[in-house]
Design a protein around this motif. Structure first.
Motif, PDB file in Angstrom:
ATOM      1  N   PHE C 107      18.221 -13.450  -0.617  1.00 40.89           N
ATOM      2  CA  PHE C 107      19.709 -13.464  -0.651  1.00 40.89           C
ATOM      3  C   PHE C 107      19.931 -12.814   0.782  1.00 40.89           C
ATOM      4  CE2 PHE C 107      19.089 -13.894  -5.101  1.00 40.89           C
ATOM      5  CZ  PHE C 107      19.872 -14.834  -5.384  1.00 40.89           C
ATOM      6  N   LYS C 108      19.077 -12.280   1.615  1.00 40.51           N
ATOM      7  CA  LYS C 108      19.462 -11.845   2.883  1.00 40.51           C
ATOM      8  C   LYS C 108      20.403 -10.825   2.751  1.00 40.51           C
ATOM      9  CE  LYS C 108      18.650 -15.864   5.879  1.00 40.51           C
ATOM     10  NZ  LYS C 108      17.869 -16.653   5.065  1.00 40.51           N
ATOM     11  N   LYS C 109      20.028  -9.755   1.914  1.00 36.91           N
ATOM     12  CA  LYS C 109      20.767  -8.767   1.844  1.00 36.91           C
ATOM     13  C   LYS C 109      19.868  -7.480   2.248  1.00 36.91           C
ATOM     14  CE  LYS C 109      24.241 -10.600   0.483  1.00 36.91           C
ATOM     15  NZ  LYS C 109      25.488 -10.607   1.569  1.00 36.91           N
ATOM     16  N   ILE C 110      20.712  -6.249   2.357  1.00 33.98           N
ATOM     17  CA  ILE C 110      19.852  -5.078   2.736  1.00 33.98           C
ATOM     18  C   ILE C 110      19.438  -4.307   1.437  1.00 33.98           C
ATOM     19  CG2 ILE C 110      20.209  -2.777   3.791  1.00 33.98           C
ATOM     20  CD1 ILE C 110      20.310  -4.900   5.705  1.00 33.98           C
ATOM     21  N   LEU C 111      18.093  -4.010   1.334  1.00 32.56           N
ATOM     22  CA  LEU C 111      17.790  -3.119   0.215  1.00 32.56           C
ATOM     23  C   LEU C 111      17.082  -2.025   0.766  1.00 32.56           C
ATOM     24  CD1 LEU C 111      16.678  -2.907  -2.580  1.00 32.56           C
ATOM     25  CD2 LEU C 111      14.860  -4.141  -2.155  1.00 32.56           C
ATOM     26  N   MET C 112      17.547  -0.796   0.488  1.00 35.74           N
ATOM     27  CA  MET C 112      17.125   0.400   1.099  1.00 35.74           C
ATOM     28  C   MET C 112      16.943   1.247  -0.045  1.00 35.74           C
ATOM     29  SD  MET C 112      19.206   2.760   3.708  1.00 35.74           S
ATOM     30  CE  MET C 112      19.157   4.537   3.625  1.00 35.74           C
ATOM     31  N   VAL C 113      15.817   2.289   0.032  1.00 34.05           N
ATOM     32  CA  VAL C 113      15.459   3.329  -0.917  1.00 34.05           C
ATOM     33  C   VAL C 113      15.906   4.799  -0.295  1.00 34.05           C
ATOM     34  CG1 VAL C 113      13.673   3.945  -2.547  1.00 34.05           C
ATOM     35  CG2 VAL C 113      13.548   1.922  -1.444  1.00 34.05           C
ATOM     36  N   GLY C 114      16.336   5.515  -1.389  1.00 36.97           N
ATOM     37  CA  GLY C 114      16.858   6.821  -0.888  1.00 36.97           C
ATOM     38  C   GLY C 114      15.966   7.894  -0.637  1.00 36.97           C
ATOM     39  N   GLU C 302      10.304  -2.729   1.603  1.00 36.69           N
ATOM     40  CA  GLU C 302       8.801  -2.994   2.038  1.00 36.69           C
ATOM     41  C   GLU C 302       8.378  -1.513   1.662  1.00 36.69           C
ATOM     42  OE1 GLU C 302       6.674  -5.046   2.386  1.00 36.69           O
ATOM     43  OE2 GLU C 302       7.935  -6.890   2.830  1.00 36.69           O
ATOM     44  N   ASN C 303       9.107  -0.527   2.414  1.00 35.90           N
ATOM     45  CA  ASN C 303       8.622   0.892   2.367  1.00 35.90           C
ATOM     46  C   ASN C 303       8.696   1.553   1.044  1.00 35.90           C
ATOM     47  OD1 ASN C 303       9.959   4.183   2.862  1.00 35.90           O
ATOM     48  ND2 ASN C 303       8.061   3.524   3.910  1.00 35.90           N
ATOM     49  N   GLY C 304       9.608   1.054   0.393  1.00 37.70           N
ATOM     50  CA  GLY C 304       9.925   1.521  -1.254  1.00 37.70           C
ATOM     51  C   GLY C 304       8.618   1.110  -1.955  1.00 37.70           C
ATOM     52  N   LEU C 305       8.214  -0.039  -1.758  1.00 35.74           N
ATOM     53  CA  LEU C 305       7.317  -0.863  -2.546  1.00 35.74           C
ATOM     54  C   LEU C 305       6.014  -0.302  -2.159  1.00 35.74           C
ATOM     55  CD1 LEU C 305       5.611  -3.184  -3.952  1.00 35.74           C
ATOM     56  CD2 LEU C 305       6.177  -4.374  -1.852  1.00 35.74           C
ATOM     57  N   GLU C 306       5.717   0.211  -0.895  1.00 36.67           N
ATOM     58  CA  GLU C 306       4.545   0.930  -0.645  1.00 36.67           C
ATOM     59  C   GLU C 306       4.474   2.285  -1.269  1.00 36.67           C
ATOM     60  OE1 GLU C 306       2.168  -0.747   1.461  1.00 36.67           O
ATOM     61  OE2 GLU C 306       0.926   1.118   0.799  1.00 36.67           O
ATOM     62  N   VAL C 307       5.278   2.985  -1.262  1.00 36.05           N
ATOM     63  CA  VAL C 307       5.416   4.150  -1.848  1.00 36.05           C
ATOM     64  C   VAL C 307       5.317   4.137  -3.569  1.00 36.05           C
ATOM     65  CG1 VAL C 307       6.887   6.301  -2.951  1.00 36.05           C
ATOM     66  CG2 VAL C 307       7.081   5.322  -0.399  1.00 36.05           C
ATOM     67  N   VAL C 308       5.901   2.902  -4.212  1.00 35.29           N
ATOM     68  CA  VAL C 308       5.655   2.761  -5.546  1.00 35.29           C
ATOM     69  C   VAL C 308       4.221   2.224  -5.855  1.00 35.29           C
ATOM     70  CG1 VAL C 308       6.126   1.109  -7.609  1.00 35.29           C
ATOM     71  CG2 VAL C 308       8.015   1.970  -6.241  1.00 35.29           C
ATOM     72  N   ARG C 309       3.724   1.432  -4.787  1.00 33.68           N
ATOM     73  CA  ARG C 309       2.204   1.125  -5.086  1.00 33.68           C
ATOM     74  C   ARG C 309       1.053   2.168  -5.124  1.00 33.68           C
ATOM     75  NH1 ARG C 309       0.816  -3.788  -3.189  1.00 33.68           N
ATOM     76  NH2 ARG C 309       2.467  -3.644  -1.236  1.00 33.68           N
ATOM     77  N   ILE C 310       1.423   3.245  -4.249  1.00 34.92           N
ATOM     78  CA  ILE C 310       0.790   4.555  -4.375  1.00 34.92           C
ATOM     79  C   ILE C 310       1.032   5.482  -5.538  1.00 34.92           C
ATOM     80  CG2 ILE C 310       0.062   6.857  -2.851  1.00 34.92           C
ATOM     81  CD1 ILE C 310       0.944   4.964  -0.421  1.00 34.92           C
ATOM     82  N   LEU C 311       2.146   5.401  -5.937  1.00 36.48           N
ATOM     83  CA  LEU C 311       2.299   6.158  -7.172  1.00 36.48           C
ATOM     84  C   LEU C 311       1.872   5.323  -8.584  1.00 36.48           C
ATOM     85  CD1 LEU C 311       6.441   6.801  -7.023  1.00 36.48           C
ATOM     86  CD2 LEU C 311       4.787   8.625  -7.324  1.00 36.48           C
ATOM     87  N   GLU C 312       1.638   4.169  -8.408  1.00 35.86           N
ATOM     88  CA  GLU C 312       1.149   3.646  -9.411  1.00 35.86           C
ATOM     89  C   GLU C 312      -0.468   3.719  -9.604  1.00 35.86           C
ATOM     90  OE1 GLU C 312       2.861  -0.516 -11.083  1.00 35.86           O
ATOM     91  OE2 GLU C 312       1.016  -1.098 -10.011  1.00 35.86           O
ATOM     92  N   ALA C 313      -0.839   3.599  -8.389  1.00 46.29           N
ATOM     93  CA  ALA C 313      -2.278   4.023  -8.205  1.00 46.29           C
ATOM     94  C   ALA C 313      -2.629   5.392  -8.517  1.00 46.29           C
ATOM     95  CB  ALA C 313      -2.904   3.736  -6.666  1.00 46.29           C
ATOM     96  N   ALA C 314      -1.964   6.515  -8.293  1.00 48.39           N
ATOM     97  CA  ALA C 314      -1.940   7.836  -8.669  1.00 48.39           C
ATOM     98  C   ALA C 314      -2.043   7.913 -10.080  1.00 48.39           C
ATOM     99  CB  ALA C 314      -0.910   8.611  -7.901  1.00 48.39           C
ATOM    100  N   ASP C 315      -1.012   7.182 -10.884  1.00 48.58           N
ATOM    101  CA  ASP C 315      -0.848   7.447 -12.209  1.00 48.58           C
ATOM    102  C   ASP C 315      -2.046   6.957 -12.991  1.00 48.58           C
ATOM    103  OD1 ASP C 315       0.668   8.311 -14.279  1.00 48.58           O
ATOM    104  OD2 ASP C 315       2.248   6.841 -14.045  1.00 48.58           O
TER     105      ASP C 315
END
Lengths: 327, 327, 327, 327
Positions: C107-114, C302-315
């Motif tokens: 959708f060509k929208k900005i997706l940002m994580v806080g 992408e950055n937020g996804l990367e953080v979740v990827r590591i969180l999921e692996a850690a869990d």
């Protein structure tokens, strides 16, 4: 009235109080007023204080302007039938302060001074300890209130900026005015405006309080010490959670021994858990409560006058290089 | 001479110096002497100072006794042809100190005072900064030296116990004597012996030094502040490694602007790495070196006399409730 | 969307940004919405997220709700053509996060994580030091992030509450993802929900990062350590002014000597002056800027996804008692 | 035996104990022995350990040499009929330690290990709190013991240098051995010698202890945390006076409420006054007392063996990248 450094903090506090409506913001500077528009949408803005005085929907006025304007603005507000909260110090002279106190009495309006520290749970806790005589006999108090830079000045020295805090706190703790005042200082940056000063209040029974104030210091310090003959308290207002430390230690004269006559006792230290309340929010709520119930505030006009009386005496001593001035 | 609180520390230091032999320990108390037997085996012990004076194998005498005895003991030692290291302060009066200085000159012996802080790398580092004018123009100095309990007293007030440190340090840093002295204090435990005192030294060019000293404080503090117009230094002697913090910050008058006239500048803070040397070991080594090379010590009799001159003036001011005394 | 603990802080920040209009606040709880009325007068309030989605005057949506709702809410918002800022972590699973990233692209929208810490000047300063290789070769990082109590949970363990900060910071600093993750923890209060955990990220070249996280700790600590072979950095986020200390010290192998092979070097410590900017205000301004200019945010999907990827692996590792999980 | 870094401290302690005579100092290095001559005049010096073993006036031997030599030296001393105090850790392997324990039993001699922290009043105070269950149910312990540089190594990793302290303390506090051990580390300066390591001891009832050890850290830290369900303790061994802080706070599961299930409670903090005793002096006095009275020391051979058993398991886990090892 006044949207400089401190004003917006007061506006925010009143904004978040239920039962209060912030009707109008006033400042001589249109630029400062404009900056308020974003933060406080929907509030009236005016550069003319008369607009505020004339507005019959306004019950109370809060003044956060330079010291020299306090008297004139508060006087107009009281005469216009408004309750008034004035930032500390109440006025720039005893004469003005006494006149405001009389005016408030005459018009039966609340006159309160913003001595915020009196609404600080840490200051209140130490007040209770002293009231219960938990520290034994009070010996002395010491305060270091230094930092780089001035918070307010209006052409006045560091005493008028920082001492109002210490004086208000110590009057609250001791409950009696000092008998004499001495102050000494030096001006480094502006001729005739002391930026470093020391001040001493002498009370009955050998009790004294010493303040070190400075606008020229390498680090910000807000540290008060209360020494009793049974316990001693350290109060560091910059600590976020552990503001007070009560040391169960002291010294007493050993009458029996002939050689080593003083015994020193070390004991536990207790850091009491103090509820995290914002002093400014407490102050504003107290003002509203006093207005609604017609009660005299903790920091009423009389209290503000007392602080100004001591400030004026200290300033006089400062000009006389530390000469002791009876209060 | 003297095996009380400080004596054994001096003995230990000389013991561990190569090229020095500790020949004899002396104290009026046989119990204290006996306690030394364990710590320093093989050393001569005597309760009679004359034994020391008569012993021709002894070149130098170290005196760590109550203040009131310094003059008489040092005088005897100098007359017996010994070099002398006296604990601070040199004597209890200017008259006595001047007499010892004369005597040392007459007999061509080293007379040194144990102003340990002058041999402290942190004090020396700040001395260098001031010499290089790294702080810009010096504005003022502040010292807080408080704790619970006294280290030495000999019937004297807190000034004589704690101020010798601050005075010696500040003479070392500023390099010039003050023009006037003021002191004020209160006695809580023993009548006439102040246990809390404030003192101010006024120098040329508006420079001043303020000391807060106390035997009645909830926590031990040894903190000095040096404020220049370009940099400011915090020196905390109780920090094990990070004793000095140099803040690259200051304030200056902005002549161009009409409204806000003072600008404050905040910058980086540097904590210099200071080599961990024990000041007392340095002091003892310096004494030995001066004796061997016939050099005047950093803290010679003249320096000790200067400190006593300021102490005596401060004590006079204290008795006059803070009156300014010219030095 | 979301007016709980963190929501009002975001609202306030956007409120004070010029060029932004806060149109509508949404929360499932009418009570929480009502509480907003006082603080933010004149803003629309709704319990129905569809009202927000339908409102064509709304360009962007900010989501500060429990983790489990992030995906659904962000998905609806993106589909409704809104730019989206989601509180950290982006979602509760890699699958959901990847789906949002795709949707935003489509959708060509900005997706940002806080990930607020990325907008913290102290974190940015250390990032610059690492980029300039001012610390030499990076050895390892350590983080202690403990306190009493949880900030958010949504039925998840301490990893999901506290690790997003550390992961986001370290990805920002190192610039590359870890190759493997290990985590171990214990649950004391709620069965299956770890309240104390340790986590390790292994990177290429022997670099690793270790985190200690706890909801059961006697004091709040937010301290990170960065160790290079030439300099080392301590970052204490609870310090008000002196957040970073750069120690010019290190160790190297002395090849010449045979016996003592490692030399340690101690040097000065520098505390850089960091401008006092509120990270959350920076974050919100960055979001607005990215929306207006169509730029990818620092902490994009992408950055937020990367953080979740590591969180999921850690869990996953946590459930397997610390087994190493390849990322 | 051993006059390196730690030896002279032990010598000084025994020197100052009444009822003890330091007969002879031994070291393989004549230079180190010579340096002792100044500090401890009148004591015998030898480079030959046999001289010590043969000397029938010597009752006990103190060993402060590299780890790899502990076993051989202690064995010879026990066989020569001497009581033995060995520096920590007792030996470099379980096999050697067990052999020394047997030997001591066989020859009916005292075998003690220098686990100094057990003689530290702060450690003892926390031990009493745990014994009285003053913290409620114990949850977990955490220790950070990091600094720049190694104290002893003998070719071994950071575990063998720093973990003996934590293991000895925690065995003393918990009173039971762990059921499993895990350790992970990295070597940066010397191949195969880890200079940074993390270690975990798992006990019964979900109790665990986590240690962070490093020779590569920007600041020296010696901080232990003990978390119970009713109180929590912080122990900072680098604090001069206020080593322990007992926080009356905790968390419990609120069964009644359905939504927010964990309640956190904040209370006062107490810093108990702990008498200032030097742990090493206590340790040496305890050794002498045990020798004279034939009592088993607090840190006897069995205790030293237990510490080595855990060290060996941790080292094994380290080699297996953190694999859990049953003890």
């Amino acid at each position: 009235m006044g949207c400089g450094y401190w004003g917006p903090k007061l506006i925010r506090s009143f904004y978040e109080l239920s039962g209060v409506k912030v009707v109008s913001l006033c400042d001589v500077s249109p630029a400062r007023l404009n900056a308020m528009r974003l933060k406080f949408p929907g509030v009236g803005l005016t550069t003319n204080f008369r607009d505020v005085l004339r507005d019959s929907t306004i019950d109370a006025v809060v003044i956060a302007t330079p010291i020299s304007t306090h008297y004139s603005l508060a006087r107009q507000a009281l005469r216009a039938g408004k309750h008034v909260l004035v930032e500390k110090p109440l006025t720039g002279s005893v004469k003005e302060a006494a006149s405001l106190v009389q005016l408030a009495a005459k018009f039966k309006k609340i006159l309160m001074v913003g001595h915020t520290f009196i609404y600080n749970p840490a200051v209140q806790k130490i007040g209770e300890l002293l009231k219960e005589r938990a520290l034994g006999d009070l010996h002395y108090l010491d305060s270091v209130r230094v930092n780089l830079g001035l918070y307010q000045t209006d052409g006045r020295n560091v005493l008028w900026d920082l001492a109002p805090h210490d004086i208000a706190i110590i009057l609250h703790w001791i409950g009696k005015p000092p008998v004499a005042v001495s102050a000494w200082g030096r001006s480094y940056l502006q001729n005739g405006i002391e930026d470093v000063a020391f001040m001493r209040l002498e009370f009955a029974n050998s009790v004294f309080a010493h303040f070190h104030m400075s606008w020229l210091a390498p680090a910000k310090i807000r540290r008060m010490t209360v020494v009793g003959n049974q316990k001693m308290v350290l109060y560091d207002d910059l600590e976020s959670a552990e503001k007070i430390r009560i040391a169960d230690q002291g010294a007493h004269l050993d009458q029996s021994s002939s050689e080593m006559r003083v015994n020193y006792r070390m004991g536990d230290i207790v850091i009491p858990c103090i509820k995290a309340v914002e002093p400014l929010a407490q102050e504003c709520a107290h003002f509203v409560e006093c207005v609604l119930q017609g009660r005299a505030p903790e920091t009423d006009g009389e209290n503000g006058l007392e602080v100004v009386r001591i400030l004026e005496a200290a300033d006089k001593s400062l000009k006389k290089k530390g000469a002791l001035i009876r209060v």
